[in-house]
Scaffold this active site. Structure first.
Site, PDB file in Angstrom:
ATOM      1  N   GLN A  12      38.642  31.372  29.415  1.00 15.21           N
ATOM      2  CA  GLN A  12      37.698  31.569  30.480  1.00 15.21           C
ATOM      3  C   GLN A  12      36.846  33.190  30.533  1.00 15.21           C
ATOM      4  OE1 GLN A  12      39.550  33.025  34.012  1.00 15.21           O
ATOM      5  NE2 GLN A  12      37.803  32.513  35.474  1.00 15.21           N
ATOM      6  N   ASP A  52      45.296  31.438  14.990  1.00 20.23           N
ATOM      7  CA  ASP A  52      46.530  31.789  15.819  1.00 20.23           C
ATOM      8  C   ASP A  52      46.783  33.108  15.714  1.00 20.23           C
ATOM      9  OD1 ASP A  52      48.952  31.823  17.311  1.00 20.23           O
ATOM     10  OD2 ASP A  52      49.852  29.761  16.553  1.00 20.23           O
ATOM     11  N   TYR A 142      54.856  36.797  33.187  1.00 22.80           N
ATOM     12  CA  TYR A 142      53.357  37.367  32.898  1.00 22.80           C
ATOM     13  C   TYR A 142      53.263  38.567  33.100  1.00 22.80           C
ATOM     14  CZ  TYR A 142      48.123  37.278  32.907  1.00 22.80           C
ATOM     15  OH  TYR A 142      46.946  37.520  32.848  1.00 22.80           O
TER      16      TYR A 142
HETATM   17  N1  SER Z   1      44.413  35.424  36.903  1.00 22.54           N
HETATM   18  C1  SER Z   1      45.663  35.935  36.504  1.00 22.54           C
HETATM   19  C2  SER Z   1      46.680  34.981  36.868  1.00 22.54           C
HETATM   20  O1  SER Z   1      46.344  34.308  38.016  1.00 22.54           O
HETATM   21  C3  SER Z   1      46.014  37.161  36.859  1.00 22.54           C
HETATM   22  O2  SER Z   1      45.667  38.065  35.923  1.00 22.54           O
HETATM   23  O3  SER Z   1      47.389  34.631  36.416  1.00 22.54           O
END
Ligand code: SER
Length: 318
Positions: A12, A52, A142
């Protein structure tokens, strides 16, 4: 000029950043790379390498062969997908970053950009006007990987003098390439569904406010940070960066101004919990003061452009 390598150029951010970097610095000076082919603009606008970033040897070879001086390392697994595969996400999000920081430590590249996220914050962080320095106890894998990455960036700067720069992106909204697997993705999907079907089923609650940004602002800020004199880049973990904050309901109301019969339904999934653990508004005064960050787009102007561009895109595709 030392050339630029964009890793994650099919994603993106990467698909738009690559095109803008080529506009500014010349097609031959920006090499795009990803594990899969990128969009037509990226593929036809200059050199593309299949790469990669988790694989250190070919990464180093590509960097040397192409005389790369700067790397924008954007490849990552986003918050929603990472929850489904935590250890894979940790591996992907960390290994590539460390490979690149080590290339910079060894003097093979001079400058590195790596994106962090509002996901570094967690349920114990103040939600309003979240400060640059605050409690950081992320509850998603994350967020854990982004917080660890920030610590590694600062460590490599302090210990080895690596010129690494980073931004904590909010949810990014764009029409060129869809995100995929993120918690803020509803704010992109909604525009496609509004144009195609005049309705959208949202996986977040109507009043869940999150920090968001239109992609042109994110791209401008990213390049400005990388081009800033290094003495102005005082934070080497990652800068808070903010533009607008809104809820699904507020976005839906804005879309209704253009598509009056647009309707929203709500069917929450696991991403609601993730969203609730993140800030609602962000204090980005450090970025504004240190290197002059400012945003241009608000909810109104972003919505107008998103709807116009997606209409064009879908029209062409039909
Ligand atoms: N846009 C990301 C997500 O929703 C957040 O950094 O994972």
């Amino acid at each position: 000029m030392n050339k630029i390598l964009v890793i994650g150029a099919a994603g993106q951010i990467g698909s738009e950043l690559t095109v803008e970097l080529r506009n500014r610095f010349g097609n031959n000076n920006v090499i795009a790379s990803d594990i899969k082919n990128a969009c037509e603009d990226v593929m036809s606008g200059g050199k593309f390498e299949v790469l990669d970033a988790m694989d250190g040897k070919p990464l180093k070879e590509i960097v040397i062969e192409n005389e790369i001086g700067q790397i924008y390392h954007l490849a990552a697994m986003l918050s929603g997908n990472a929850e489904k595969n935590p250890l894979k996400a940790w591996d992907l999000n960390m290994t590539g970053l460390l490979n690149i920081l080590n290339l910079a430590k060894d003097g093979v590249v001079k400058k590195v950009f790596w994106p962090s996220s509002i996901a570094v914050f967690g349920p114990t962080t103040p939600k309003q006007n979240t400060p640059q320095l605050t409690i950081m106890e992320p509850s998603t894998v994350y967020g854990i990987s982004k917080l660890a990455g920030e610590r590694w960036c600062e460590y490599y700067f302090n210990k080895y003098g690596v010129d690494v720069r980073s931004l904590r992106y909010p949810g990014l909204i764009s029409y060129k390439t869809e995100a995929g697997g993120g918690t803020t993705d509803y704010a992109v999907e909604i525009f496609y569904e509004a144009v195609k079907n005049s309705k959208y089923e949202c996986f977040l609650n109507e009043d869940t406010v999150l920090p968001m940004m239109f992609m042109p602002d994110a791209i401008k800020g990213t390049i400005e940070l990388m081009e800033a004199d290094s003495r102005r880049v005082k934070i080497r973990s990652s800068y808070n960066m903010s533009a607008v904050s809104f809820s699904p309901k507020a976005l839906s109301n804005e879309i209704k101004k253009h598509i009056p019969d647009f309707s929203m339904a709500y069917k929450l999934d696991f991403r609601q919990n993730i969203a609730e653990s993140w800030p609602q508004t962000i204090d980005d005064s450090a970025a504004r003061n240190d290197w002059g960050w400012s945003h241009k787009y608000d909810l109104k102007s972003m919505t107008e452009i998103m709807l116009k561009e997606i209409k064009k895109k879908i029209h062409v595709a039909v």
